[in-house]
Scaffold this active site. Sequence first.
Site, PDB file in Angstrom:
ATOM      1  N   HIS A   1      57.906  51.843 102.817  1.00 24.54           N
ATOM      2  CA  HIS A   1      57.762  52.681 104.023  1.00 24.54           C
ATOM      3  C   HIS A   1      59.062  53.449 104.226  1.00 24.54           C
ATOM      4  O   HIS A   1      60.113  53.062 103.689  1.00 24.54           O
ATOM      5  CB  HIS A   1      57.474  51.825 105.254  1.00 24.54           C
ATOM      6  CG  HIS A   1      56.112  51.195 105.248  1.00 24.54           C
ATOM      7  ND1 HIS A   1      54.952  51.925 105.364  1.00 24.54           N
ATOM      8  CD2 HIS A   1      55.730  49.895 105.132  1.00 24.54           C
ATOM      9  CE1 HIS A   1      53.906  51.106 105.315  1.00 24.54           C
ATOM     10  NE2 HIS A   1      54.349  49.866 105.176  1.00 24.54           N
TER      11      HIS A   1
ATOM     12  N   HIS B   1      47.406  38.159  98.350  1.00 27.23           N
ATOM     13  CA  HIS B   1      48.471  37.675  99.240  1.00 27.23           C
ATOM     14  C   HIS B   1      48.076  36.513 100.144  1.00 27.23           C
ATOM     15  O   HIS B   1      48.119  36.624 101.375  1.00 27.23           O
ATOM     16  CB  HIS B   1      49.064  38.822 100.079  1.00 27.23           C
ATOM     17  CG  HIS B   1      48.082  39.808 100.683  1.00 27.23           C
ATOM     18  ND1 HIS B   1      46.970  39.409 101.377  1.00 27.23           N
ATOM     19  CD2 HIS B   1      48.080  41.170 100.714  1.00 27.23           C
ATOM     20  CE1 HIS B   1      46.315  40.486 101.796  1.00 27.23           C
ATOM     21  NE2 HIS B   1      46.974  41.563 101.396  1.00 27.23           N
TER      22      HIS B   1
ATOM     23  N   ASP C   1      52.618  42.874  96.405  1.00 26.97           N
ATOM     24  CA  ASP C   1      52.210  43.681  97.563  1.00 26.97           C
ATOM     25  C   ASP C   1      53.347  44.660  97.933  1.00 26.97           C
ATOM     26  O   ASP C   1      53.646  44.869  99.118  1.00 26.97           O
ATOM     27  CB  ASP C   1      51.831  42.815  98.777  1.00 26.97           C
ATOM     28  CG  ASP C   1      51.006  43.615  99.800  1.00 26.97           C
ATOM     29  OD1 ASP C   1      50.693  44.784  99.539  1.00 26.97           O
ATOM     30  OD2 ASP C   1      50.696  43.048 100.859  1.00 26.97           O
TER      31      ASP C   1
HETATM   32  O1  DOR Z   1      51.935  44.494 104.535  1.00 27.35           O
HETATM   33  C1  DOR Z   1      51.048  45.216 104.111  1.00 27.35           C
HETATM   34  N1  DOR Z   1      51.275  46.503 103.771  1.00 27.35           N
HETATM   35  N2  DOR Z   1      49.827  44.721 104.023  1.00 27.35           N
HETATM   36  C2  DOR Z   1      48.773  45.478 103.724  1.00 27.35           C
HETATM   37  O2  DOR Z   1      47.682  44.962 103.662  1.00 27.35           O
HETATM   38  C3  DOR Z   1      48.923  46.922 103.513  1.00 27.35           C
HETATM   39  C4  DOR Z   1      50.282  47.255 103.099  1.00 27.35           C
HETATM   40  C5  DOR Z   1      50.587  48.718 103.178  1.00 27.35           C
HETATM   41  O3  DOR Z   1      49.799  49.502 102.641  1.00 27.35           O
HETATM   42  O4  DOR Z   1      51.629  49.081 103.719  1.00 27.35           O
HETATM   43 ZN    ZN Z   2      46.628  43.570 101.890  1.00 24.80          ZN
HETATM   44 ZN    ZN Z   3      48.628  45.432  99.868  1.00 28.22          ZN
END
Ligand code: DOR
Ligand code: ZN
Ligand code: ZN
Length: 432
Positions: free
Chosen positions: A316, A239, A312
């Site tokens: 959540h 990223h 990425d």
């Molecule tokens: O935005 C992100 N979410 N960056 C990360 O490095 C980890 C990831 C996550 O695991 O939620």
């Molecule tokens: Zn990351």
């Molecule tokens: Zn990540």
Amino acid sequence: MNLWIKGGRLLDPAAGWDGICDLFVSNGVVVSAGSLPEGEKQRFFDAGVTEIDASGKCVMPGFVDLHVHLREPGFEYKETIRTGTMAAAKGGFTAVCPMPNTNPATDCPEMIRRVLAIAEKDSPIRVYPVGAITLGQRGEQMTDIEGMVKAGAKALSEDGKSVMDSGVYREAMKEAARLSVPVLAHCEDKNLAGRGALNAGKKAEELGVEGITNAVEDIIVARDILLAKETGARLHLCHCSTRGSVGMIRSAKEEGIPVSGEACPHHFTLTDEDILSNDANYKMNPPLRSAADADALRRGLAEGVIDAISTDHAPHGREEKEAPIAEAPFGIVGSETVFSLAVTELVKTGILSPLQLVEKMSTNPCRILGVRGGSLQPGMPADITIADFEEKYAIDKNNFVSKGRNTPFDGREVYGAIEYTIVSGKVAYPFR
Ligand code: DOR
Ligand code: ZN
Ligand code: ZN
């Protein structure tokens, strides 16, 4: 069962193909692109054939996502291996690399085997697990890298953070070099990042949150490149978000250091000026940067400095992302929107040709991982993505199969729709 994919536009950067032709698949392998030899026709059709009409569509080697978070085990309320790989299949991916920041962390051979066992039963696509670099991702003690590789890990990463102890990290890079596995690096100087939530700049000030400067990323990118040079490890920078990263990858490549880089759709599509106040769907790590940074990423993609487009994908829970920006967790979902965003932002704008897009989503990711795929030449695995580059639609988060709805792209008008995802000659998407 055999597969006859008829009349599509075949895009295969490895073979230098871009043209209308049929594709013939048998026993999970591509047998021919173009036509079957006379002697083989009878046998091919006698075995029973599924036909797919691909006219007006593009037929490509299956997309491979170098960077996803599937959250299982430990955070199944956010995503599971089943829902995350289904989202990926819907997004055109025939394989994904899940990062190790699960709970417990994917940091030992047993955990690699556990992820693979769940994937075997629940995933419609290939899963290439990524092993952690330190135990519990605590940054102190190196993991059993050889054991994880023997168990099936295809890469190493501490994603979610950087290994801040350069001594430990260098030992791990030596192991990675010895075992020929790439290191997927999340570049973030933890001490510099502090409690930063958004890119350092006007927007962060306006919203009253602490900023994350470009140096937070650039310092670790520089260190990692120096260690790749010293150890010979294959370094892949995750990223990339800053113009500094793009510049350093460019120079490192000129010097012959084994480095590659990826960019995510949010970083080449949005800037911190697009952030709507107190909407944590614009919060990810690294953060949305300035227009100059996004420009550098697009140029880096066009010029081949940035090798891959990854997501990425970071689902959540709804309540978690409803928190104020300063407190909400970092990350957005991406598996189901990346292809359309890349077509709209990069192909329709003339930054990438369709062949270059396939290179960034399939051919180069396979090369970086050292796995077979990324081409549809005879003998290759029949991992295939079929898509319509012209179809226009509006992104609707309520149609996601991911459990995550955390996207800043809801409602956005885009081009490009996935029609089929085929793994080993079998249709993984549409779901049956
Ligand atoms: O935005 C992100 N979410 N960056 C990360 O490095 C980890 C990831 C996550 O695991 O939620
Ligand atoms: Zn990351
Ligand atoms: Zn990540």
